[in-house]
Design an enzyme around this catalytic site. Structure first.
Site, PDB file in Angstrom:
ATOM      1  N   TYR A 266      -2.045   0.066  10.200  1.00 55.80           N
ATOM      2  CA  TYR A 266      -2.297  -0.590   8.913  1.00 55.80           C
ATOM      3  C   TYR A 266      -1.085  -0.445   7.989  1.00 55.80           C
ATOM      4  CZ  TYR A 266      -3.752  -1.114   4.092  1.00 55.80           C
ATOM      5  OH  TYR A 266      -3.787  -1.479   2.772  1.00 55.80           O
TER       6      TYR A 266
ATOM      7  N   LYS B 161       1.793  -3.327   6.511  1.00 59.77           N
ATOM      8  CA  LYS B 161       2.151  -3.552   5.103  1.00 59.77           C
ATOM      9  C   LYS B 161       3.666  -3.426   4.911  1.00 59.77           C
ATOM     10  CE  LYS B 161      -1.800  -4.574   3.363  1.00 59.77           C
ATOM     11  NZ  LYS B 161      -2.022  -5.866   2.689  1.00 59.77           N
TER      12      LYS B 161
ATOM     13  N   SER C 223       0.827  -1.209   0.000  1.00 66.20           N
ATOM     14  CA  SER C 223       0.000   0.000   0.000  1.00 66.20           C
ATOM     15  C   SER C 223       0.859   1.255   0.000  1.00 66.20           C
ATOM     16  CB  SER C 223      -0.867  -0.009   1.261  1.00 66.20           C
ATOM     17  OG  SER C 223      -1.514   1.227   1.434  1.00 66.20           O
TER      18      SER C 223
HETATM   19  N1  UFG Z   1     -13.162  11.344   2.206  1.00 72.05           N
HETATM   20  C1  UFG Z   1     -14.114  12.295   2.428  1.00 72.05           C
HETATM   21  N2  UFG Z   1     -15.373  11.889   2.774  1.00 72.05           N
HETATM   22  C2  UFG Z   1     -15.714  10.572   2.897  1.00 72.05           C
HETATM   23  C3  UFG Z   1     -14.733   9.598   2.651  1.00 72.05           C
HETATM   24  C4  UFG Z   1     -13.458  10.025   2.307  1.00 72.05           C
HETATM   25  O1  UFG Z   1     -13.848  13.503   2.352  1.00 72.05           O
HETATM   26  O2  UFG Z   1     -16.864  10.272   3.227  1.00 72.05           O
HETATM   27  C5  UFG Z   1     -11.817  11.764   1.818  1.00 72.05           C
HETATM   28  C6  UFG Z   1     -10.760  11.282   2.767  1.00 72.05           C
HETATM   29  O3  UFG Z   1     -10.634  12.134   3.870  1.00 72.05           O
HETATM   30  C7  UFG Z   1      -9.527  11.233   1.859  1.00 72.05           C
HETATM   31  C8  UFG Z   1     -10.121  10.899   0.480  1.00 72.05           C
HETATM   32  O4  UFG Z   1     -11.500  11.204   0.567  1.00 72.05           O
HETATM   33  O5  UFG Z   1      -8.951  12.497   1.797  1.00 72.05           O
HETATM   34  C9  UFG Z   1      -9.968   9.433   0.118  1.00 72.05           C
HETATM   35  O6  UFG Z   1     -10.427   8.658   1.214  1.00 72.05           O
HETATM   36  P1  UFG Z   1     -10.650   7.095   1.154  1.00 72.05           P
HETATM   37  O7  UFG Z   1     -11.151   6.675   2.504  1.00 72.05           O
HETATM   38  O8  UFG Z   1     -11.444   6.729  -0.040  1.00 72.05           O
HETATM   39  O9  UFG Z   1      -9.183   6.519   0.907  1.00 72.05           O
HETATM   40  P2  UFG Z   1      -7.851   6.760   1.747  1.00 72.05           P
HETATM   41  O10 UFG Z   1      -7.020   7.665   0.886  1.00 72.05           O
HETATM   42  O11 UFG Z   1      -8.074   7.170   3.138  1.00 72.05           O
HETATM   43  O12 UFG Z   1      -7.341   5.266   1.863  1.00 72.05           O
HETATM   44  C10 UFG Z   1      -6.699   4.653   0.810  1.00 72.05           C
HETATM   45  C11 UFG Z   1      -6.840   3.146   0.902  1.00 72.05           C
HETATM   46  C12 UFG Z   1      -6.140   2.636   2.134  1.00 72.05           C
HETATM   47  C13 UFG Z   1      -4.745   3.120   2.137  1.00 72.05           C
HETATM   48  C14 UFG Z   1      -4.720   4.617   2.060  1.00 72.05           C
HETATM   49  C15 UFG Z   1      -3.333   5.179   2.038  1.00 72.05           C
HETATM   50  O13 UFG Z   1      -8.196   2.795   0.962  1.00 72.05           O
HETATM   51  O14 UFG Z   1      -6.167   1.230   2.129  1.00 72.05           O
HETATM   52  O15 UFG Z   1      -5.364   5.023   0.877  1.00 72.05           O
HETATM   53  O16 UFG Z   1      -3.368   6.510   2.480  1.00 72.05           O
HETATM   54  F1  UFG Z   1      -4.096   2.740   3.251  1.00 72.05           F
END
Ligand code: UFG
Length: 346
Positions: A150, A154, A124
């Site tokens: 997490y 990884k 990741s």
């Molecule tokens: N976000 C929102 N509203 C929501 C959901 C997400 O604003 O309801 C934002 C988050 O704050 C983030 C972006 O959208 O800025 C993307 O969020 P996600 O939860 O879709 O994905 P992440 O970037 O947090 O997570 C992904 C993978 C993880 C990995 C991570 C690494 O899903 O497995 O990237 O940073 F670890």
């Protein structure tokens, strides 16, 4: 080839099973079904005949996996099974270390016993943590400072794989390991058989699509004060079918080249989209406007994460093919419209 796919009933693992079957391989899929969906396997079984075997098993069941690998003459492992929710890992680190590390070691022991040395690991971009501006776009040699358990699991499992590979090499046992550092995996199989179904759903694209579908009362943007053009966080959204193509290329490359030292590759499209851009895309694709409220940043969310994927292009000839955000969102929207309650109702 004969491939063991761990987490084969999960979102990404099931897409791997589908692609491998389509390419004519034989697949043994295992999943403990704690998060995966038996229905995803059932949907693929119709097209697979006897080239798909499914066992409800966890990756820590070493003896059982050794037998499975021997019985089916497995030559490659795709290891997807893991817990993958950043926030949950902060609240329950021990569950993450047990599942992602201890159970994974059980799988490597089974590989040793069965003489299987070809291994593709789902790593990741969370291994990088919050890279400084000069490391954006992120190359593989960017400093690794995970900010969540997490991400740490990884990174630790990458190290374990390196030690495992070296020991096998020293013992003249065949070994080849590829570690793929995923950026934000999104979208669904465009034939409409497989989808993304998490409970609870926290990922941006499915959350926004659920809002468009009226399943939730709007949605939140977590953080509008980031140092980015529109103030919201920027991520690299890579289509799940492209991601799986990288696994297939890694497997074929390792088969052609024999033993090699473990290699890590970033898998992303190479540019970023902000949260607002994603929401705009969801509104365009669904033709639905839904309420969006601004909320504070989610802890541990970096401002910008997107990949420099030149290394994987150079070594494996991989490049994302589905780079249009609306196309990625549309693939997920098509499945969600037909499966508003996920796999349960199919
Ligand atoms: N976000 C929102 N509203 C929501 C959901 C997400 O604003 O309801 C934002 C988050 O704050 C983030 C972006 O959208 O800025 C993307 O969020 P996600 O939860 O879709 O994905 P992440 O970037 O947090 O997570 C992904 C993978 C993880 C990995 C991570 C690494 O899903 O497995 O990237 O940073 F670890």
């Amino acid at each position: 080839m004969n491939i063991l796919v761990t987490g084969g009933a999960g979102y990404i693992g099931s897409h791997a099973v589908q692609r491998l079957l389509r390419d004519g391989h034989t697949v043994v899929a295992i999943d403990d079904l704690s998060l995966g969906h038996r229905e995803a396997i059932d949907a693929l079984t119709d097209h697979a005949g006897d080239r798909l075997v499914f066992e409800k098993a966890s990756v820590g069941e070493t003896t059982r996996l050794e037998t499975l690998m021997g019985d089916h003459d497995i030559d490659t492992v795709f290891h997807f099974a893991a817990f993958a929710s950043v926030g949950e890992s902060v609240a329950e680190p021990l569950r993450y270390y047990r599942n992602n590390i201890a159970e994974g070691i059980g799988l490597l022991e089974a590989c040793n016993h069965a003489g299987v040395g070809r291994f593709v690991f789902s790593s990741s971009c969370a291994t990088y943590g919050e890279p400084a501006d000069e490391h954006i776009p992120i190359r593989e040699n960017c400093p690794k400072n995970p900010v969540s358990p997490y991400g740490q699991t990884k990174l630790d499992f990458e190290r374990i794989l390196e030690a495992w590979a070296e020991a096998r090499r020293n013992a003249d046992e065949p070994v080849a390991v590829t570690m793929l550092r995923y950026f934000n995996v999104a979208g669904c199989d465009r034939t409409g058989i497989l989808g993304e179904d998490h409970d609870p759903e926290t990922h941006l694209i499915p959350v926004a699509l659920e809002a468009a579908l009226g399943k939730r009362d709007g949605m939140a943007i977590f953080g509008t004060d980031y140092p980015t053009p529109d103030g919201t966080a920027v991520r690299d959204y890579v289509h799940v079918e492209d991601l799986i193509d990288a696994h297939v290329r890694a497997m074929e490359h390792m088969q052609r080249n024999g033993a090699s030292t473990p290699k890590a590759y970033n898998i992303g499209i190479g540019n970023g989209h902000s949260v607002r851009e994603v929401i705009d895309s969801v509104r365009r694709v669904s033709s639905v406007d839904f309420p969006v409220r601004d909320e504070p940043r989610r802890s541990g969310d970096p401002a910008r994460l997107y990949a420099d994927s030149n290394l994987v292009t150079r070594d494996l000839g991989w490049k994302a093919q589905i780079t249009d955000l609306d196309a990625i969102v549309d693939s997920a929207w098509q499945w969600m419209q037909r499966h508003p309650n996920g796999y349960e109702a199919t």
